[in-house]
Design a protein around this motif. Structure first.
Motif, PDB file in Angstrom:
ATOM      1  N   HIS A   1       0.914  -0.971  -0.314  1.00  0.00           N
ATOM      2  CA  HIS A   1      -0.298   0.175  -0.345  1.00  0.00           C
ATOM      3  C   HIS A   1       1.540   1.093  -0.185  1.00  0.00           C
ATOM      4  O   HIS A   1       0.925   2.129  -0.696  1.00  0.00           O
ATOM      5  CB  HIS A   1      -0.370  -0.086   1.512  1.00  0.00           C
ATOM      6  N   GLY A   2       2.033   0.965   0.881  1.00  0.00           N
ATOM      7  CA  GLY A   2       2.543   2.223   0.774  1.00  0.00           C
ATOM      8  C   GLY A   2       3.079   2.478  -0.834  1.00  0.00           C
ATOM      9  O   GLY A   2       3.703   4.022  -0.740  1.00  0.00           O
ATOM     10  N   GLU A   3       3.934   1.338  -1.400  1.00  0.00           N
ATOM     11  CA  GLU A   3       4.252   1.099  -2.896  1.00  0.00           C
ATOM     12  C   GLU A   3       3.426   2.285  -3.052  1.00  0.00           C
ATOM     13  O   GLU A   3       3.681   2.681  -4.280  1.00  0.00           O
ATOM     14  CB  GLU A   3       4.753  -0.166  -2.861  1.00  0.00           C
ATOM     15  N   ARG A   4       2.066   2.106  -3.264  1.00  0.00           N
ATOM     16  CA  ARG A   4       1.655   2.025  -4.334  1.00  0.00           C
ATOM     17  C   ARG A   4       1.034   3.943  -4.368  1.00  0.00           C
ATOM     18  O   ARG A   4       0.838   4.743  -5.386  1.00  0.00           O
ATOM     19  CB  ARG A   4      -0.128   1.703  -4.488  1.00  0.00           C
ATOM     20  N   LEU A   5       1.321   4.132  -2.897  1.00  0.00           N
ATOM     21  CA  LEU A   5       0.768   5.692  -2.683  1.00  0.00           C
ATOM     22  C   LEU A   5       1.847   6.410  -2.979  1.00  0.00           C
ATOM     23  O   LEU A   5       2.033   7.854  -3.532  1.00  0.00           O
ATOM     24  CB  LEU A   5       0.330   5.685  -0.499  1.00  0.00           C
ATOM     25  N   VAL A   6       3.542   6.286  -2.553  1.00  0.00           N
ATOM     26  CA  VAL A   6       4.517   6.774  -3.107  1.00  0.00           C
ATOM     27  C   VAL A   6       4.115   6.934  -5.023  1.00  0.00           C
ATOM     28  O   VAL A   6       4.858   8.015  -4.763  1.00  0.00           O
ATOM     29  CB  VAL A   6       5.288   6.220  -2.633  1.00  0.00           C
ATOM     30  N   GLN A   7       3.973   6.146  -5.789  1.00  0.00           N
ATOM     31  CA  GLN A   7       3.960   5.731  -7.158  1.00  0.00           C
ATOM     32  C   GLN A   7       3.265   7.095  -8.018  1.00  0.00           C
ATOM     33  O   GLN A   7       3.115   7.966  -8.424  1.00  0.00           O
ATOM     34  CB  GLN A   7       3.653   4.427  -7.351  1.00  0.00           C
ATOM     35  N   ARG A   8       1.639   6.554  -6.692  1.00  0.00           N
ATOM     36  CA  ARG A   8       0.498   7.403  -7.013  1.00  0.00           C
ATOM     37  C   ARG A   8       0.718   9.384  -6.740  1.00  0.00           C
ATOM     38  O   ARG A   8       0.211   9.808  -7.680  1.00  0.00           O
ATOM     39  CB  ARG A   8      -0.606   6.741  -6.383  1.00  0.00           C
ATOM     40  N   TYR A   9       1.399   9.312  -5.496  1.00  0.00           N
ATOM     41  CA  TYR A   9       1.247  10.488  -5.641  1.00  0.00           C
ATOM     42  C   TYR A   9       2.481  11.407  -6.511  1.00  0.00           C
ATOM     43  O   TYR A   9       2.830  12.441  -6.204  1.00  0.00           O
ATOM     44  CB  TYR A   9       2.128  10.889  -3.846  1.00  0.00           C
ATOM     45  N   THR A  10       3.748  10.560  -7.041  1.00  0.00           N
ATOM     46  CA  THR A  10       4.641  10.674  -7.476  1.00  0.00           C
ATOM     47  C   THR A  10       4.105  11.555  -8.603  1.00  0.00           C
ATOM     48  O   THR A  10       4.232  12.400  -9.373  1.00  0.00           O
ATOM     49  CB  THR A  10       5.786   9.920  -8.323  1.00  0.00           C
ATOM     50  N   GLN A  11       2.881  10.423  -9.268  1.00  0.00           N
ATOM     51  CA  GLN A  11       2.094  10.496 -10.970  1.00  0.00           C
ATOM     52  C   GLN A  11       1.404  11.806 -10.690  1.00  0.00           C
ATOM     53  O   GLN A  11       1.474  13.175 -11.781  1.00  0.00           O
ATOM     54  CB  GLN A  11       1.240   9.857 -10.731  1.00  0.00           C
ATOM     55  N   LEU A  12       0.099  12.793  -9.352  1.00  0.00           N
ATOM     56  CA  LEU A  12      -0.380  13.318  -9.538  1.00  0.00           C
ATOM     57  C   LEU A  12       0.323  14.491  -8.642  1.00  0.00           C
ATOM     58  O   LEU A  12       0.323  16.048  -9.386  1.00  0.00           O
ATOM     59  CB  LEU A  12      -1.012  13.189  -8.073  1.00  0.00           C
ATOM     60  N   ASP A  13       1.924  14.245  -8.061  1.00  0.00           N
ATOM     61  CA  ASP A  13       2.682  16.074  -8.178  1.00  0.00           C
ATOM     62  C   ASP A  13       2.974  15.652  -9.428  1.00  0.00           C
ATOM     63  O   ASP A  13       3.345  17.805  -9.861  1.00  0.00           O
ATOM     64  CB  ASP A  13       3.566  15.787  -6.937  1.00  0.00           C
ATOM     65  N   ALA A  14       3.552  15.607 -10.660  1.00  0.00           N
ATOM     66  CA  ALA A  14       3.934  15.405 -11.682  1.00  0.00           C
ATOM     67  C   ALA A  14       2.605  16.736 -12.333  1.00  0.00           C
ATOM     68  O   ALA A  14       3.462  17.559 -13.326  1.00  0.00           O
ATOM     69  CB  ALA A  14       4.251  14.556 -12.729  1.00  0.00           C
ATOM     70  N   VAL A  15       1.896  16.317 -12.651  1.00  0.00           N
ATOM     71  CA  VAL A  15       0.314  16.515 -13.306  1.00  0.00           C
ATOM     72  C   VAL A  15       0.479  18.177 -12.914  1.00  0.00           C
ATOM     73  O   VAL A  15       0.199  19.613 -13.273  1.00  0.00           O
ATOM     74  CB  VAL A  15      -0.561  15.723 -13.177  1.00  0.00           C
ATOM     75  N   HIS A  16       0.246  18.205 -10.891  1.00  0.00           N
ATOM     76  CA  HIS A  16       0.499  19.450 -10.053  1.00  0.00           C
ATOM     77  C   HIS A  16       1.368  20.489 -10.575  1.00  0.00           C
ATOM     78  O   HIS A  16       0.577  21.453 -10.674  1.00  0.00           O
ATOM     79  CB  HIS A  16       0.221  19.260  -9.007  1.00  0.00           C
TER      80      HIS A  16
END
Length: 275
Positions: free
Chosen positions: A93-108
């Motif tokens: 769950h933590g790995e998926r959270l880090v991966q998703r945050y990285t994707q969203l932060d790039a868009v942000h």
């Protein structure tokens, strides 16, 4: 009252933004805590991760404990014993959270960069539509807020107030109102094709059927072989472009500085919302 002169050496104004993850009213974290999780994944130890990130062990553990609790599932787990003396790692769950945050932060960050471009050049009008890279064939694009929706048997009448206070009325089919979710206080984009803008002068006392009558002053006339493009600086702020015949330019005496009124039928106003 004194007026302070502009300091030519002053640093330019800018736009910044940070992406945070929340659960209800509680904050799970943002860039800093996600970076801490990456450090845990790299070093396999909270102690080493905290040292590499430049924070105390207690602060690192408190942050991880908060993330484990707020996220609904643990993001970090520890194993004890064994020949290696135990380790710390991210859960799936933590790995998926880090991966998703990285994707969203790039868009942000891309979005913030689009907003920031010329955002604080206060001598120029700021176009959110241009910042969002919205492209349409309509020359006139305005951002506004729905201030009234009047329902009819087949069509609805939607009133939109633009940024400068100018009000525009659009006639929208009932199913269009529903599909766009039009309601008061909703931000919308107003599109008006330049060919559907009529210009008039000397209308004092005249009564017209056109719902939208936008007063202004001619800011520019760009002649063409057959048609001319007339830019009208609206009294309430902003500009409206009209495509009219060259003969009409001469007949109306349209030239820079001449007062004029733009007439737009409500049925020619197109509304759009950001998906």
């Amino acid at each position: 009252m004194t007026t302070r002169r502009r300091d030519s050496k002053a640093r330019p104004l800018a736009v910044k933004g940070s992406l945070w993850i929340t659960s209800g009213d509680e904050s799970l974290g943002g860039h800093g805590r996600i970076a801490l999780l990456r450090s845990v994944a790299e070093h396999g130890s909270i102690t080493q991760a905290a040292k590499a990130y430049g924070m105390s062990y207690k602060a690192a553990w408190d942050a991880i404990d908060t993330m484990n609790r707020v996220s609904g599932e643990p993001v970090v787990e520890r194993s004890t014993g064994g020949r290696g003396g135990g380790s710390t790692r991210l859960t799936a769950h933590g790995e998926r959270l880090v991966q998703r945050y990285t994707q969203l932060d790039a868009v942000h960050q891309r979005f913030v960069a689009m907003l920031a471009e010329q955002a604080f050049d206060l001598d120029q009008d700021y176009s959110l539509l241009q910042a969002l890279n919205m492209k349409t064939t309509a020359r006139n694009q305005f951002l506004g807020t729905v201030t009234a929706v009047r329902s009819g048997a087949v069509n609805d009448e939607v009133e939109v107030t633009l940024a400068g206070g100018t009000r525009v009325v659009a006639i929208i089919p009932r199913d269009g109102t529903e599909s766009l979710g039009l309601r008061t206080q909703l931000a919308v984009i107003v599109l008006v094709p330049s060919a559907h803008v009529l210009l008039a002068t000397g209308l004092d006392g005249a009564r017209l059927s056109a719902r939208n009558q936008l007063a202004g002053t001619v800011a520019a006339v760009r002649p063409g072989a057959v048609n001319a493009e007339v830019v009208l600086a609206l009294t309430g702020g902003g500009q409206l472009v009209a495509t009219v015949t060259s003969a009409s330019v001469d007949t109306l005496g349209l030239a820079e500085g001449i007062p004029a009124v733009a007439l737009v039928k409500a049925s020619d106003v197109i509304l759009a919302v950001l998906a």
